[in-house]
Scaffold this motif. Structure first.
Motif, PDB file in Angstrom:
ATOM      1  N   ASP A 329       0.849  -1.193   0.000  1.00 60.06           N
ATOM      2  CA  ASP A 329       0.000   0.000   0.000  1.00 60.06           C
ATOM      3  C   ASP A 329       0.885   1.243   0.000  1.00 60.06           C
ATOM      4  O   ASP A 329       2.115   1.150  -0.035  1.00 60.06           O
ATOM      5  N   ASP A 330       0.246   2.408   0.038  1.00 61.40           N
ATOM      6  CA  ASP A 330       0.976   3.670  -0.063  1.00 61.40           C
ATOM      7  C   ASP A 330       1.050   4.434   1.260  1.00 61.40           C
ATOM      8  O   ASP A 330       1.434   5.612   1.267  1.00 61.40           O
ATOM      9  N   TRP A 331       0.703   3.806   2.364  1.00 56.57           N
ATOM     10  CA  TRP A 331       0.701   4.541   3.628  1.00 56.57           C
ATOM     11  C   TRP A 331       2.105   4.974   4.028  1.00 56.57           C
ATOM     12  O   TRP A 331       2.273   5.943   4.785  1.00 56.57           O
ATOM     13  N   GLY A 332       3.134   4.321   3.518  1.00 61.17           N
ATOM     14  CA  GLY A 332       4.496   4.727   3.832  1.00 61.17           C
ATOM     15  C   GLY A 332       4.863   6.091   3.286  1.00 61.17           C
ATOM     16  O   GLY A 332       5.802   6.734   3.788  1.00 61.17           O
ATOM     17  N   ILE A 333       4.163   6.532   2.259  1.00 65.64           N
ATOM     18  CA  ILE A 333       4.408   7.875   1.718  1.00 65.64           C
ATOM     19  C   ILE A 333       3.304   8.849   2.131  1.00 65.64           C
ATOM     20  O   ILE A 333       3.261   9.982   1.655  1.00 65.64           O
ATOM     21  N   ARG A 334       2.428   8.392   3.034  1.00 61.70           N
ATOM     22  CA  ARG A 334       1.310   9.217   3.515  1.00 61.70           C
ATOM     23  C   ARG A 334       1.260   9.191   5.043  1.00 61.70           C
ATOM     24  O   ARG A 334       0.239   8.842   5.644  1.00 61.70           O
TER      25      ARG A 334
END
Length: 574
Positions: A329-334
């Motif tokens: 997922d993209d939570w690492g950049i959010r």
């Protein structure tokens, strides 16, 4: 001119910044949006005058699976919280645009739920594309439909349906009347129907003067979205890629070539193609993580703030935070961030100070928004260009070398102020002779009327020390960029006067490596009937007709596996 022509955007992904649960339980609202009050002050003090925030409305998880277009996501608060947010921004002189997710909805959206419950008796069957009651999907509903990006969670709307068009038009009217927003960023604009976007533009002109429509477009000839779809601006993914790889590879030719192609596409008019420039956003890795040499943060952002286009900074990146994709997922950049922690962290200060300085320079020097672009100096490691409008002149010069270098830049004769250092320069002979620091740059502004007071005093920007280069971890196994950066073999402090506006040149003087696309047999049939592979072949053929096709260009085509995106891309060539 419209307000957005002088905009400097701050991009907020609220579900991440505010630490919201990743899954929406549709429970009582939690007023997290109110926690953005100190961020608004920070945004204003830094020098930003516009905010792009989103997604905001009720959704299932990451925000782009909309459940209710008229209700603020309960993880963020209530509609009153959004009203207060926009009102507070306006009082600070900040315009606000938000995400318009009109290509698809989530499965909990009322129209789709009605289809699931009533099947052939649903009055909303025509609201979605490709509904087939004889098929099935990954949720085992007993019918199939077109989705977005291969995800059945994202159900594609039938944008040609007049009822859908009318509904979305009313949503925009509602957002303006209820929240007083100033524009919309159109999610997935590269797969929206052009007629649908033309309708959105008509609504934009109706609801508010200078209501801004900016489209998310990744691939293709950008001018088509502004010329044919009639939206105001598009996301500049071409420059985004060139900015980080051009620094990682010590190859300013890549950046200059990208800029020239886009500028030519605009007919040499800085407002002929409005571009939303960014170094990172909620879909790509943080720029600090992307850069092999973290000191390149400075010249990269000098370019982003001075090249044609509207600059934008993604929340937290003004502090040089890390952010890598991973875990599916993209939570690492959010990430969730605490503003106080960011401001008190000494490691972050130099990055913040350069962004703050660039914001204030951009506000104080309108020629950076409206001026024509002309390349002056170009080598692999140094790049300079002018922005001119009437008698106003600004010159940007950057150096990606790990050593300082003296440059000679041909300019309109006069006196100049080096904005980042405050140095006064007499260029009466039509030349600026200046030492650019290692991994740095400068912005020279011609002083009008002999008075330096017309230009703002910028606090001295702390130097970001060059650090040893590190190879980034590739997003996917085997996809690391194989090109190696050239060795820094030149003598420190050398003088650079080369001007090159033609063929790209490597540091050894030979032409930069480019690969001709092979002759590809493209079937003689309408693009709409082509497969993904056939569309990819057609795009490569179009590229080959326009000139050499680089490995990066081939990679961009092969990585795009979405039929609608490829269809718009191939149609965008002249």
């Amino acid at each position: 001119m419209a307000w957005y022509d002088e905009a400097i955007f701050y991009h907020i992904y609220p579900l991440g910044l505010l630490g919201c649960p990743h899954e929406n339980k549709y429970e009582e609202p939690v007023h997290r949006l109110k926690e953005l009050r100190p961020w608004i002050d920070h945004i204003s003090e830094t020098g930003f005058n516009a905010i792009y925030i989103g997604p905001l409305f009720e959704s299932v998880g990451h925000g782009y699976e909309t459940t209710d277009y008229k209700k603020l996501d309960s993880r963020l608060g209530t509609n009153e919280d959004l009203k207060d947010f926009v009102s507070t921004c306006h009082k600070k002189g900040i315009h606000v645009i938000l995400d318009g997710v009109f290509n698809h909805t989530g499965r909990d959206f009322f129209a789709f739920k009605d289809i699931r419950e009533n099947r052939e008796n649903s009055r909303y069957l025509g609201w979605y594309a490709g509904v087939n009651l004889g098929g099935n999907n990954s949720f085992n509903d007993g019918f199939s439909y077109e989705n977005w990006g291969g995800y059945d969670l994202l159900v594609r709307l039938n944008q040609k349906n007049p009822e859908v068009q009318g509904y979305i038009a009313d949503i925009i009217r509602y957002w303006v009347s209820e929240f007083d927003i100033d524009g919309i960023r159109l999610d997935a604009a590269d797969v929206l129907e052009f007629e649908f976007m033309q309708m959105l533009r008509r609504i934009a002109d109706e609801v508010k003067p200078d209501f801004y429509l900016m489209g998310e477009v990744i691939h293709g000839e950008y001018i088509r979205w502004e010329r044919d779809a009639h939206i105001h601006a598009v996301t500049n993914y071409h420059l985004h890629k060139a900015l980080y790889s051009g620094h990682n590879d010590h190859n300013y030719f890549e950046i200059a070539h990208t800029v020239k192609r886009l500028y030519d596409m605009a007919g040499g008019d800085p407002l002929g193609l409005r571009l939303y420039n960014f170094a990172d956003n909620h879909d790509v890795e943080r720029i600090y993580t992307r850069l092999n040499n973290k000191a390149h943060f400075v010249p990269l952002h000098i370019l982003m703030y001075t090249l044609p286009g509207i600059p934008s900074v993604y929340y937290g990146s003004e502090f040089g935070i890390e952010g890598r994709k991973g875990g599916g997922d993209d939570w690492g950049i959010r990430p969730a961030l605490d503003l106080g922690d960011c401001k008190s962290n000494e490691r972050y200060k130099p990055y913040y100070e350069i962004i703050k300085a660039l914001c204030h320079i951009r506000q104080a020097v309108p020629v950076l928004s409206y001026g024509t672009y002309e390349q002056i100096l170009l080598t692999n490691r140094q790049y300079a260009f002018s922005r001119k409008s009437g008698g106003d002149v600004a010159i940007a010069a950057v150096n990606n070398d790990e050593n300082p270098v003296w440059v000679d830049i041909g300019v309109t004769a006069g006196r100049y102020k080096a904005m980042l250092t405050g140095t006064e320069i007499d260029a009466g002979n039509g030349n600026i002779h200046y030492e650019l620091k290692a991994s740095s740059g400068e912005i020279f502004v011609k002083v009008m009327g002999g008075d330096y007071a017309v230009l703002p005093e910028i606090e001295a920007v702390p130097e970001i020390k060059p650090v040893p280069e590190t190879k980034p971890v590739p997003e996917k196994p085997g996809e690391a960029d194989k090109r190696e950066s050239a060795d820094a073999t030149e003598t420190p402090g050398r003088s650079v006067t080369e001007v090159n506006t033609g063929t790209e040149k490597a540091e050894n003087g030979k032409a930069a490596t480019e690969t001709k696309a092979p002759d590809i047999a493209v079937p003689d049939k309408p693009y709409e009937e082509m497969t993904v592979e056939e569309l990819q072949a057609a795009i490569l053929q179009k590229m080959a007709n326009n000139g050499p096709v680089t490995d990066d260009m081939k990679r961009s085509v092969s990585e795009n596996v979405w039929h609608d995106s490829l269809l718009n891309w191939v149609k965008s060539f002249r």
